[in-house]
Design a protein around this motif. Structure first.
Motif, PDB file in Angstrom:
ATOM      1  N   ALA A  83      -8.178  25.942 -34.973  1.00 23.42           N
ATOM      2  CA  ALA A  83      -7.988  27.321 -34.959  1.00 23.42           C
ATOM      3  C   ALA A  83      -9.400  28.148 -35.227  1.00 23.42           C
ATOM      4  CB  ALA A  83      -7.081  27.547 -36.186  1.00 23.42           C
ATOM      5  N   LEU A  84     -10.451  27.115 -35.566  1.00 26.16           N
ATOM      6  CA  LEU A  84     -11.593  27.900 -35.857  1.00 26.16           C
ATOM      7  C   LEU A  84     -12.121  28.778 -34.576  1.00 26.16           C
ATOM      8  CD1 LEU A  84     -13.626  28.156 -38.159  1.00 26.16           C
ATOM      9  CD2 LEU A  84     -15.019  26.387 -37.220  1.00 26.16           C
ATOM     10  N   ALA A  85     -12.698  29.946 -34.906  1.00 29.12           N
ATOM     11  CA  ALA A  85     -13.293  30.652 -33.721  1.00 29.12           C
ATOM     12  C   ALA A  85     -14.796  30.922 -34.170  1.00 29.12           C
ATOM     13  CB  ALA A  85     -12.513  32.195 -33.606  1.00 29.12           C
ATOM     14  N   VAL A  86     -15.626  30.268 -33.384  1.00 30.99           N
ATOM     15  CA  VAL A  86     -16.847  30.324 -33.622  1.00 30.99           C
ATOM     16  C   VAL A  86     -17.681  31.423 -32.802  1.00 30.99           C
ATOM     17  CG1 VAL A  86     -18.985  29.029 -33.293  1.00 30.99           C
ATOM     18  CG2 VAL A  86     -17.038  27.773 -34.017  1.00 30.99           C
ATOM     19  N   GLY A  87     -18.432  32.006 -33.457  1.00 29.20           N
ATOM     20  CA  GLY A  87     -19.305  33.080 -33.000  1.00 29.20           C
ATOM     21  C   GLY A  87     -20.195  33.750 -33.887  1.00 29.20           C
ATOM     22  N   PRO A  88     -20.749  35.072 -33.739  1.00 27.83           N
ATOM     23  CA  PRO A  88     -21.568  35.625 -34.691  1.00 27.83           C
ATOM     24  C   PRO A  88     -20.599  36.088 -35.906  1.00 27.83           C
ATOM     25  CG  PRO A  88     -21.989  36.750 -32.489  1.00 27.83           C
ATOM     26  CD  PRO A  88     -20.832  35.739 -32.323  1.00 27.83           C
ATOM     27  N   VAL A  89     -21.108  36.061 -37.105  1.00 28.68           N
ATOM     28  CA  VAL A  89     -20.400  36.366 -38.115  1.00 28.68           C
ATOM     29  C   VAL A  89     -21.398  37.351 -38.984  1.00 28.68           C
ATOM     30  CG1 VAL A  89     -18.930  34.502 -38.208  1.00 28.68           C
ATOM     31  CG2 VAL A  89     -20.744  34.474 -39.610  1.00 28.68           C
ATOM     32  N   ALA A  90     -20.719  38.187 -39.958  1.00 29.25           N
ATOM     33  CA  ALA A  90     -21.626  39.166 -40.742  1.00 29.25           C
ATOM     34  C   ALA A  90     -22.723  38.317 -41.382  1.00 29.25           C
ATOM     35  CB  ALA A  90     -20.436  39.816 -41.644  1.00 29.25           C
ATOM     36  N   ILE A  91     -22.251  37.667 -42.224  1.00 25.56           N
ATOM     37  CA  ILE A  91     -23.373  37.242 -43.078  1.00 25.56           C
ATOM     38  C   ILE A  91     -24.301  36.278 -42.433  1.00 25.56           C
ATOM     39  CG2 ILE A  91     -23.680  35.423 -44.972  1.00 25.56           C
ATOM     40  CD1 ILE A  91     -21.007  36.112 -46.286  1.00 25.56           C
ATOM     41  N   VAL A  92     -24.145  35.570 -41.397  1.00 31.95           N
ATOM     42  CA  VAL A  92     -25.235  34.936 -40.902  1.00 31.95           C
ATOM     43  C   VAL A  92     -26.151  36.093 -39.754  1.00 31.95           C
ATOM     44  CG1 VAL A  92     -25.650  33.332 -38.890  1.00 31.95           C
ATOM     45  CG2 VAL A  92     -24.103  32.574 -40.599  1.00 31.95           C
ATOM     46  N   SER A  93     -25.352  36.998 -39.487  1.00 26.33           N
ATOM     47  CA  SER A  93     -26.109  38.060 -38.464  1.00 26.33           C
ATOM     48  C   SER A  93     -27.093  38.827 -39.699  1.00 26.33           C
ATOM     49  CB  SER A  93     -25.110  38.956 -38.273  1.00 26.33           C
ATOM     50  OG  SER A  93     -24.427  38.462 -36.963  1.00 26.33           O
ATOM     51  N   LEU A  94     -26.653  38.991 -40.813  1.00 29.32           N
ATOM     52  CA  LEU A  94     -27.309  39.580 -41.866  1.00 29.32           C
ATOM     53  C   LEU A  94     -28.731  38.637 -42.329  1.00 29.32           C
ATOM     54  CD1 LEU A  94     -28.009  41.571 -43.943  1.00 29.32           C
ATOM     55  CD2 LEU A  94     -26.707  40.463 -45.620  1.00 29.32           C
ATOM     56  N   LEU A  95     -28.255  37.535 -42.266  1.00 28.76           N
ATOM     57  CA  LEU A  95     -29.456  36.608 -42.757  1.00 28.76           C
ATOM     58  C   LEU A  95     -30.465  36.352 -41.511  1.00 28.76           C
ATOM     59  CD1 LEU A  95     -27.402  33.403 -44.024  1.00 28.76           C
ATOM     60  CD2 LEU A  95     -29.140  34.835 -45.451  1.00 28.76           C
ATOM     61  N   THR A  96     -30.029  36.536 -40.320  1.00 32.83           N
ATOM     62  CA  THR A  96     -30.823  36.515 -39.123  1.00 32.83           C
ATOM     63  C   THR A  96     -31.740  37.678 -39.151  1.00 32.83           C
ATOM     64  OG1 THR A  96     -29.069  35.334 -37.787  1.00 32.83           O
ATOM     65  CG2 THR A  96     -30.918  36.623 -36.594  1.00 32.83           C
ATOM     66  N   ALA A  97     -31.280  38.930 -39.410  1.00 33.61           N
ATOM     67  CA  ALA A  97     -31.984  40.126 -39.338  1.00 33.61           C
ATOM     68  C   ALA A  97     -33.116  40.070 -40.399  1.00 33.61           C
ATOM     69  CB  ALA A  97     -31.169  41.209 -39.587  1.00 33.61           C
ATOM     70  N   SER A  98     -32.860  39.437 -41.583  1.00 29.75           N
ATOM     71  CA  SER A  98     -33.621  39.494 -42.726  1.00 29.75           C
ATOM     72  C   SER A  98     -34.708  38.253 -42.540  1.00 29.75           C
ATOM     73  CB  SER A  98     -32.789  38.943 -44.156  1.00 29.75           C
ATOM     74  OG  SER A  98     -33.654  38.834 -45.075  1.00 29.75           O
ATOM     75  N   THR A  99     -34.458  37.365 -41.819  1.00 23.89           N
ATOM     76  CA  THR A  99     -35.201  36.077 -41.643  1.00 23.89           C
ATOM     77  C   THR A  99     -36.266  36.567 -40.603  1.00 23.89           C
ATOM     78  OG1 THR A  99     -33.842  34.634 -42.558  1.00 23.89           O
ATOM     79  CG2 THR A  99     -35.678  33.601 -40.940  1.00 23.89           C
TER      80      THR A  99
END
Length: 583
Positions: A83-99
């Motif tokens: 059932a897991l749907a993989v893709g962009p998520v909010a926290i990882v996107s924020l971490l990406t922008a910050s990094t």
């Protein structure tokens, strides 16, 4: 023919690393129908989410769609959750922008390449953890600390989108920086943008809470009501896009998405620059850990509802493959998303094939629908992000941990404050460090209870909790944890404090019923305790020692030089050593 092919393959050892061979062997028409319906609902939800999370990551909107195609397919092949749907998520996107924002300027080619490289490093790290079966490392992150980090991240994400809602320029990666920057630019507010953003936010909140019950009252089936409620963000996007186009609001200062290429994900190459790899390595590891913990938590929760099994190490391989595919197809780091996974599960998804159908739907959207989002206002995408992440904010964790365990409360509070004031990288690193330090602190102070005999019986309980019989000549300590180099000194100091010159104690009994292991450092501490008690003419005795522990102790000097005896039960020790054992 297809089912027979899968059955032949599942007889091979390869199936251990390709879970698709497990569920593929029993795939049928009914499963196909359920997966297709779930894929349709998730695709409708993912289109606006993908665009919005790319915006959050500081990347072009098409990067969100690209990051939602190949990663889903690779996870469906290698992942174990159905059932897991993989893709962009909010926290990882924020971490990406910050990094990435620290090594490249937003909007440049270097920024996009850095995001690809971050996904590449994250995927490689996850893959290595999975191959070497190190999934247990995620257990070092305590749930309260993770909750604190997610709560703080939700606040940061929502705050970061206020600039799009207000139509102003703002920057910063911490809460004070963001709020200060927004306050400085309040004179730039575009009130048309505010109207669009606030209206979209209010509408999406209303849809989330009220649309599905309303549709059911009107007589629609649960499936159709669910489909319409999940299409709420699409309706907001369509309405806002049409309004901007009809009234030419882009000319009045409303920021829009603009041109989005009509294409399938391109082949891209991450950078192999040593300097860039070095700058992104630690953030990539932290992103991987946070993404994996979030993903495995969701996967296990959903699997438990259908009595299915999740292999944590294989999940690492699946997520690693997904991130590597994102790196080579124009994406950025991805993981399992909570909201879309819940939607996928509730919509009736039975196998990961639903993810493959979702990827096909997104590919069709990338080829034919992207011109339709040219006039899409960024304020509406910001509204979808705010509504999506507001559920992540759970400040009640502070009250819960305060009531239950003050150490956990301090860890959660520190994580929240550090994340908000120092940034997500410091927040993630501090969360990991606090989790490990908290574990080491608790382990270094094992629970050791002084016990006495329950009157009229053979049971022994804590003297501070129960009315029990004690003997002034006996000190009986029940050690409630395994003994290791971390906590061995604690027991040594405790006994030394209790046994002093001139005391009445003649025997110290260590009750080992809860001790599963004694490492070499702990063995040396026990030998030191034995020597010290011997110098005081006090016997050291052991009781209820488990078999594996006894097997090791028998090979040591302690067993042969013990200044006392080893008793099968605590009652045997009491009966043998107490002045009045039957009292």
């Amino acid at each position: 023919m297809t089912a027979a092919f899968f059955r032949r393959l599942t007889k091979q050892p390869l199936r251990q690393y390709l879970p698709i061979l497990h569920w593929g062997s029993s795939y049928n028409r009914n499963t196909l129908t359920n997966d297709m319906i779930a894929a349709l609902i998730v695709t409708i939800m993912l289109i606006p989410q993908s665009l919005a999370y790319a915006l959050l990551a500081g990347l072009p909107p098409e990067a969100g769609i690209y990051a939602s195609i190949a990663p889903i397919i690779l996870y469906a092949i290698f992942g174990t959750s159905r059932a897991l749907a993989v893709g962009p998520v909010a926290i990882v996107s924020l971490l990406t922008a910050s990094t990435v924002g620290q090594v490249a300027e937003t909007g440049t080619a270097g920024y996009a390449i850095s995001a690809l490289t971050l996904a590449f490093l994250s995927g490689g790290f996850l893959l290595l953890l999975g191959i070497f079966r190190l999934g247990f490392l995620a257990n070092f992150l305590s749930h309260p600390v993770i909750s604190g980090f997610i709560t703080a991240s939700g606040i940061l994400i929502a705050t970061s989108q206020l600039k799009h809602i207000l139509g102003v320029e703002a920057h910063g990666h911490t809460l004070p920086q963001m709020l200060g920057s927004i306050f400085e630019n309040l004179t730039q507010i575009n009130w048309i943008t505010v109207a669009i953003g606030v209206s979209a936010t209010a509408f999406l909140f209303w849809v989330r809470k009220n649309l599905k019950p309303l549709m059911k009252k009107l007589g629609l089936s649960p499936l159709m009501a669910d489909l319409l409620s999940k299409a709420g963000p699409v309706a907001a996007i369509v309405a806002a896009t049409v309004a901007v186009w009809v009234f030419d609001l882009a000319e009045k200062g409303v920021q829009i998405v603009g041109v989005v290429p009509q294409s399938l994900p391109p082949f891209t190459m991450p950078s192999l620059s040593p300097d860039l790899l070095g700058a992104l390595l630690i953030p990539a590891i932290l992103i991987s850990i946070i993404g994996f913990v979030e993903s495995i938590s969701i996967a296990q929760t959903l699997a438990a509802k259908k009595r299915q099994q999740i292999d944590a190490n294989q999940e690492l391989i699946g997520l690693g493959a997904a991130n590597l595919s994102a790196a080579f197809t124009g994406g950025f780091p991805v993981t399992g998303g909570f909201s879309r996974s819940i939607v996928n599960f509730d919509a009736g998804s039975e196998t990961p094939a639903a993810g493959i159908y979702t990827a096909i739907g997104l590919a069709i959207a990338a080829l034919f629908l992207t011109p339709l989002v040219y006039f899409l206002p960024k304020a509406t995408l910001a509204a979808t992000i705010i509504v999506a992440v507001i559920s992540l904010v759970d400040l009640s964790i502070l009250r819960k941990t305060w009531d239950y365990n003050r150490d956990d409360f301090l860890a959660v509070l520190a994580t929240i404050l550090l994340t908000l004031t120092m940034g997500v990288e410091v927040g993630v690193a501090s969360g990991v460090a606090i989790s490990i330090l908290l574990h080491l602190y608790k382990t270094s102070r094992p629970h050791v209870a002084e016990v006495g005999r329950v009157p009229g019986g053979e049971h022994f309980r804590n003297i501070h909790r129960h009315e029990v019989l004690t003997d002034p000549l006996l000190l009986t300590l029940r050690v409630d944890e395994s003994l290791s180099f971390i906590n061995a000194r604690f027991l040594q100091d405790l006994i030394q404090t209790r046994v002093t010159e001139g005391c009445e104690i003649k025997h110290v009994i260590l009750m080992f019923s809860a001790v599963n292991e004694v490492d070499y450092s702990a063995l040396e501490s026990l030998e030191a305790i034995n020597l010290r008690l011997k110098s005081f003419n006090i016997g050291l005795h052991l009781s209820e020692v488990k078999g594996p522990v006894m097997d090791r102790l028998k090979t040591s000097h302690l067993f042969h030089d013990l200044n006392g005896k080893v008793f099968l039960s605590q009652y045997d020790a009491w009966a043998s050593l107490a002045e009045a054992p039957d009292a």
